[in-house]
Scaffold this motif. Structure first.
Motif, PDB file in Angstrom:
ATOM      1  N   LYS A  74     -14.434  -3.353  -7.685  1.00  0.00           N
ATOM      2  CA  LYS A  74     -14.346  -3.871  -6.317  1.00  0.00           C
ATOM      3  C   LYS A  74     -13.250  -4.917  -6.242  1.00  0.00           C
ATOM      4  O   LYS A  74     -13.288  -5.905  -6.951  1.00  0.00           O
ATOM      5  CB  LYS A  74     -15.689  -4.469  -5.907  1.00  0.00           C
ATOM      6  N   GLU A  75     -12.240  -4.677  -5.405  1.00  0.00           N
ATOM      7  CA  GLU A  75     -11.088  -5.561  -5.240  1.00  0.00           C
ATOM      8  C   GLU A  75     -10.453  -5.932  -6.590  1.00  0.00           C
ATOM      9  O   GLU A  75     -10.432  -7.092  -6.981  1.00  0.00           O
ATOM     10  CB  GLU A  75     -11.473  -6.811  -4.463  1.00  0.00           C
ATOM     11  N   PRO A  76      -9.932  -4.944  -7.321  1.00  0.00           N
ATOM     12  CA  PRO A  76      -9.364  -5.224  -8.645  1.00  0.00           C
ATOM     13  C   PRO A  76      -8.089  -6.060  -8.553  1.00  0.00           C
ATOM     14  O   PRO A  76      -7.191  -5.754  -7.766  1.00  0.00           O
ATOM     15  CB  PRO A  76      -9.074  -3.838  -9.208  1.00  0.00           C
ATOM     16  N   HIS A  77      -8.041  -7.123  -9.338  1.00  0.00           N
ATOM     17  CA  HIS A  77      -6.838  -7.955  -9.384  1.00  0.00           C
ATOM     18  C   HIS A  77      -6.757  -8.661 -10.724  1.00  0.00           C
ATOM     19  O   HIS A  77      -7.743  -8.797 -11.441  1.00  0.00           O
ATOM     20  CB  HIS A  77      -6.808  -8.960  -8.226  1.00  0.00           C
ATOM     21  N   LEU A  78      -5.548  -9.108 -11.034  1.00  0.00           N
ATOM     22  CA  LEU A  78      -5.245  -9.716 -12.317  1.00  0.00           C
ATOM     23  C   LEU A  78      -4.004 -10.578 -12.131  1.00  0.00           C
ATOM     24  O   LEU A  78      -3.170 -10.281 -11.282  1.00  0.00           O
ATOM     25  CB  LEU A  78      -4.978  -8.595 -13.329  1.00  0.00           C
ATOM     26  N   ALA A  79      -3.871 -11.623 -12.916  1.00  0.00           N
ATOM     27  CA  ALA A  79      -2.682 -12.480 -12.820  1.00  0.00           C
ATOM     28  C   ALA A  79      -1.445 -11.716 -13.291  1.00  0.00           C
ATOM     29  O   ALA A  79      -1.495 -10.966 -14.261  1.00  0.00           O
ATOM     30  CB  ALA A  79      -2.871 -13.735 -13.658  1.00  0.00           C
ATOM     31  N   SER A  80      -0.350 -11.937 -12.612  1.00  0.00           N
ATOM     32  CA  SER A  80       0.925 -11.323 -12.987  1.00  0.00           C
ATOM     33  C   SER A  80       1.486 -12.034 -14.215  1.00  0.00           C
ATOM     34  O   SER A  80       1.423 -13.252 -14.323  1.00  0.00           O
ATOM     35  CB  SER A  80       1.923 -11.453 -11.833  1.00  0.00           C
ATOM     36  N   ILE A  81       2.076 -11.268 -15.121  1.00  0.00           N
ATOM     37  CA  ILE A  81       2.715 -11.865 -16.298  1.00  0.00           C
ATOM     38  C   ILE A  81       4.237 -11.877 -16.163  1.00  0.00           C
ATOM     39  O   ILE A  81       4.948 -12.045 -17.148  1.00  0.00           O
ATOM     40  CB  ILE A  81       2.282 -11.174 -17.611  1.00  0.00           C
ATOM     41  N   THR A  82       4.736 -11.736 -14.922  1.00  0.00           N
ATOM     42  CA  THR A  82       6.189 -11.765 -14.727  1.00  0.00           C
ATOM     43  C   THR A  82       6.795 -13.113 -15.100  1.00  0.00           C
ATOM     44  O   THR A  82       7.984 -13.183 -15.402  1.00  0.00           O
ATOM     45  CB  THR A  82       6.578 -11.410 -13.277  1.00  0.00           C
ATOM     46  N   GLY A  83       5.996 -14.175 -15.100  1.00  0.00           N
ATOM     47  CA  GLY A  83       6.484 -15.482 -15.543  1.00  0.00           C
ATOM     48  C   GLY A  83       6.709 -15.531 -17.043  1.00  0.00           C
ATOM     49  O   GLY A  83       7.534 -16.297 -17.541  1.00  0.00           O
ATOM     50  N   ASP A  98       0.867   0.467  -7.243  1.00  0.00           N
ATOM     51  CA  ASP A  98       1.100   1.647  -6.431  1.00  0.00           C
ATOM     52  C   ASP A  98       0.159   2.791  -6.794  1.00  0.00           C
ATOM     53  O   ASP A  98      -0.427   3.432  -5.925  1.00  0.00           O
ATOM     54  CB  ASP A  98       2.554   2.088  -6.616  1.00  0.00           C
ATOM     55  N   MET A  99      -0.023   3.044  -8.073  1.00  0.00           N
ATOM     56  CA  MET A  99      -0.802   4.198  -8.511  1.00  0.00           C
ATOM     57  C   MET A  99      -2.307   3.928  -8.606  1.00  0.00           C
ATOM     58  O   MET A  99      -3.112   4.828  -8.372  1.00  0.00           O
ATOM     59  CB  MET A  99      -0.297   4.679  -9.880  1.00  0.00           C
ATOM     60  N   PHE A 100      -2.707   2.696  -8.968  1.00  0.00           N
ATOM     61  CA  PHE A 100      -4.123   2.386  -9.184  1.00  0.00           C
ATOM     62  C   PHE A 100      -4.707   1.385  -8.189  1.00  0.00           C
ATOM     63  O   PHE A 100      -5.916   1.226  -8.122  1.00  0.00           O
ATOM     64  CB  PHE A 100      -4.337   1.827 -10.603  1.00  0.00           C
ATOM     65  N   GLY A 101      -3.867   0.651  -7.456  1.00  0.00           N
ATOM     66  CA  GLY A 101      -4.375  -0.323  -6.499  1.00  0.00           C
ATOM     67  C   GLY A 101      -4.853  -1.620  -7.126  1.00  0.00           C
ATOM     68  O   GLY A 101      -5.636  -2.343  -6.517  1.00  0.00           O
ATOM     69  N   ILE A 102      -4.392  -1.938  -8.318  1.00  0.00           N
ATOM     70  CA  ILE A 102      -4.760  -3.195  -8.975  1.00  0.00           C
ATOM     71  C   ILE A 102      -3.722  -4.240  -8.569  1.00  0.00           C
ATOM     72  O   ILE A 102      -2.540  -4.082  -8.859  1.00  0.00           O
ATOM     73  CB  ILE A 102      -4.826  -3.029 -10.504  1.00  0.00           C
TER      74      ILE A 102
END
Length: 169
Positions: A91-100, A114-118
């Protein structure tokens, strides 16, 4: 597992209390979502790892966790390969970005979104990268409805056959 990789895994496990999984001689550290940035930072700065790939796995209908975000890392100096697996709820999948930590994660995270909605919190430009901007849904989710579109020439096969003189088909 060679000694150098064992030393890295041991250091990360002691510092961050991760879970080790070995499947078919593939080594993975199962990491909590809150620790992904400090662990990737430690692997980069202390052990010389760089990011090779990010992808995800959907375990639907299982919902807790429904997804694993998988980070493939490599240390060229010692020829070490390591996977990080981050379980994410359905439910509402999210995770911190590691672009930093790894700027090259930008497009990988966009592809997973785009493909998984995370969602990747803190991502500088999280938008579709493979599908059109107005596309509804995320095609690699197991609950994504499978559409069916016939190959174009099958729609008018009979019509074309009637127009051509006999012997040309």
């Amino acid at each position: 597992m060679n000694d150098a990789l064992f030393a890295v895994v041991n250091h990360i496990q002691q510092q961050f209390l991760t879970k080790l999984e070995i499947n078919r001689e593939q080594l993975s550290l199962v990491v909590s979502a809150e620790k992904i940035i400090p662990i990737t930072k430690a692997l980069k700065e202390t052990h010389g790892f760089y990011l090779r790939d990010i992808t995800a796995v959907d375990y639907f209908p299982q919902m807790e966790p429904r997804f694993h975000v998988v980070y493939q890392l490599c240390a060229m100096r010692e020829n070490l390969r390591l996977s990080l697996r981050v379980p994410i709820p359905g439910k509402e999948p999210h995770l911190a970005s590691i672009t930093g930590v790894f700027p090259g994660a930008n497009w990988y995270e966009r592809e997973v979104w785009d493909m998984f909605g995370i969602r990747f919190d803190g991502h500088p430009d999280l938008r579709r990268i493979l599908m059109p901007a107005d596309w509804q849904g995320h095609p690699l989710r197991k609950d994504y409805p499978l559409g069916y579109e016939e190959v174009q020439f099958t729609f008018n096969f009979d019509e074309i056959a009637r127009r051509k003189p006999k012997g040309q088909m």
